[in-house]
Design a protein around this motif. Sequence first.
Motif, PDB file in Angstrom:
ATOM      1  N   CYS A 208       0.832  -1.205   0.000  1.00  0.00           N
ATOM      2  CA  CYS A 208       0.000   0.000   0.000  1.00  0.00           C
ATOM      3  C   CYS A 208       0.862   1.250   0.000  1.00  0.00           C
ATOM      4  O   CYS A 208       0.482   2.272  -0.551  1.00  0.00           O
ATOM      5  CB  CYS A 208      -0.899   0.014   1.232  1.00  0.00           C
ATOM      6  SG  CYS A 208      -2.384  -0.984   1.054  1.00  0.00           S
ATOM      7  N   GLY A 214       0.416   5.910  -0.282  1.00  0.00           N
ATOM      8  CA  GLY A 214      -0.682   4.968  -0.386  1.00  0.00           C
ATOM      9  C   GLY A 214      -2.019   5.689  -0.462  1.00  0.00           C
ATOM     10  O   GLY A 214      -2.197   6.749   0.127  1.00  0.00           O
ATOM     11  N   CYS A 218      -6.459   1.868   0.690  1.00  0.00           N
ATOM     12  CA  CYS A 218      -5.557   0.737   0.897  1.00  0.00           C
ATOM     13  C   CYS A 218      -5.112   0.723   2.351  1.00  0.00           C
ATOM     14  O   CYS A 218      -4.070   1.253   2.722  1.00  0.00           O
ATOM     15  CB  CYS A 218      -4.353   0.843  -0.039  1.00  0.00           C
ATOM     16  SG  CYS A 218      -3.510  -0.743  -0.310  1.00  0.00           S
ATOM     17  N   GLY A 278      -0.766  -4.093   3.165  1.00  0.00           N
ATOM     18  CA  GLY A 278      -1.794  -4.278   2.139  1.00  0.00           C
ATOM     19  C   GLY A 278      -1.955  -5.695   1.683  1.00  0.00           C
ATOM     20  O   GLY A 278      -2.985  -6.066   1.120  1.00  0.00           O
TER      21      GLY A 278
END
Length: 433
Positions: A208, A214, A218, A278
């Motif tokens: 992420c 990011g 996410c 993530g």
Amino acid sequence: MRFFAVAALSALFHFAVVAEPVEDFIPPRSVPKGFVTTRGSNFEVNGKPFYFVGANSYWLPLLTTQEDVENTFEEMQGAGIKVLRTWGFNAINGSELADAQKSGLTYYQIWNSTEWVLNDGPQGLHRLDNVVSTAGKYGIKVILAFTNNWAPSSMSTGLEALAKRMTFSILIRESYLHTAKRYVKTIVNRYKASPNIFAWELMNEARCLGDLPGGPSCVPGSGTLHTWYKQQADFVRSLDPHHLITTGGEGHFFWKKPVGFWFNGTFVSDYNFNGQAGEDFDADLSLKNIDFGTYHIYPQFWYPQLDTPGSNFTLKSWGLGWIKDHANAARRAGKPVILEEFGVSGLTNKTGVYPAWVDLALGTNHGLLHSGIMPWQFGMTGLKESGGNRLIKYADALIDGASPNDGFAIYKNQSAVWNVFTRAAQVQAAKSR
């Protein structure tokens, strides 16, 4: 790990990527002769088990002479290496073109503003063609990564410029349709008939958070990367029903039970287990078109605050636990797993840590078993192009005939470390008979 080559697809996973619907494809039970397939937790080629020690070499397609390419593969073959992992990407901006042509830099795409042009020429994909074909000559199969999480700067490809200029919703659509889909299709169609390809890899170390911020969607539990993996894997499967597909991830878990460590009197939630990266290794490995799992090990750099004199934290023990966690996950999924990258810096660390990690991962004296391991990274000496000294780009260079060394390179003249892997390769070859 981070590398100089910039992928034209590198920003895609930072957003909630929306792809065109792709019909589910079930991998066939049979594949063409010479292709790698899976049977439960193991790999097979032509109906025989395929266990291996592999090599990471992102720099091999960057070499400019066939002599150096041939000599590198010959040294790999002599070490018992059966699989090479390398990059199927390298993009430059149009402003870099003149310098790239002058320096001989390998590049596959030229970005101008928000569009790119394929370089299907002697300084472009012809070099990747040569690596794939020469690998087959030496009995080595290739894992080819489509793109990379890491970039040397935040604005070095057209996608970063796209991100700066376009609205979020347009970016989602445009980035997928005009970069990922078109480029991936080009690469897959180019090599999908080749038995020299071991597998397609969706991205090196997707997270992420990478070299771009990011996206807000996410976060742990959002499934953003999981959805992206599924969409991309389904798309690749629609193009190629035979080759294996994997994520290229570092193997981060998303465990509901808290995992962490105490530091300065505070309990710290562990990034490798809490979903912040993530990934969800267990869920990602369950995807139908993800054929095997990958994970990486770099505790020396993931836990610098713990890797200190007097601490009860050790690189060796942490890595052994990480290996067990992924072996158990692969067993639950009924799929193979590869220890795809691992490294520690310092010769003493290498000789003290690698034998234990390799022994456990390959099940030499244990019930745990990985089908393959791939240390980061293969080192080559005696390279002759440009007299053995050539600045490639950024910090990557050939120095006195040696391939780029980020502190992890393993050269033949480092016999104590080199022999760890040549002996492991012999063990793997014996299992494959």
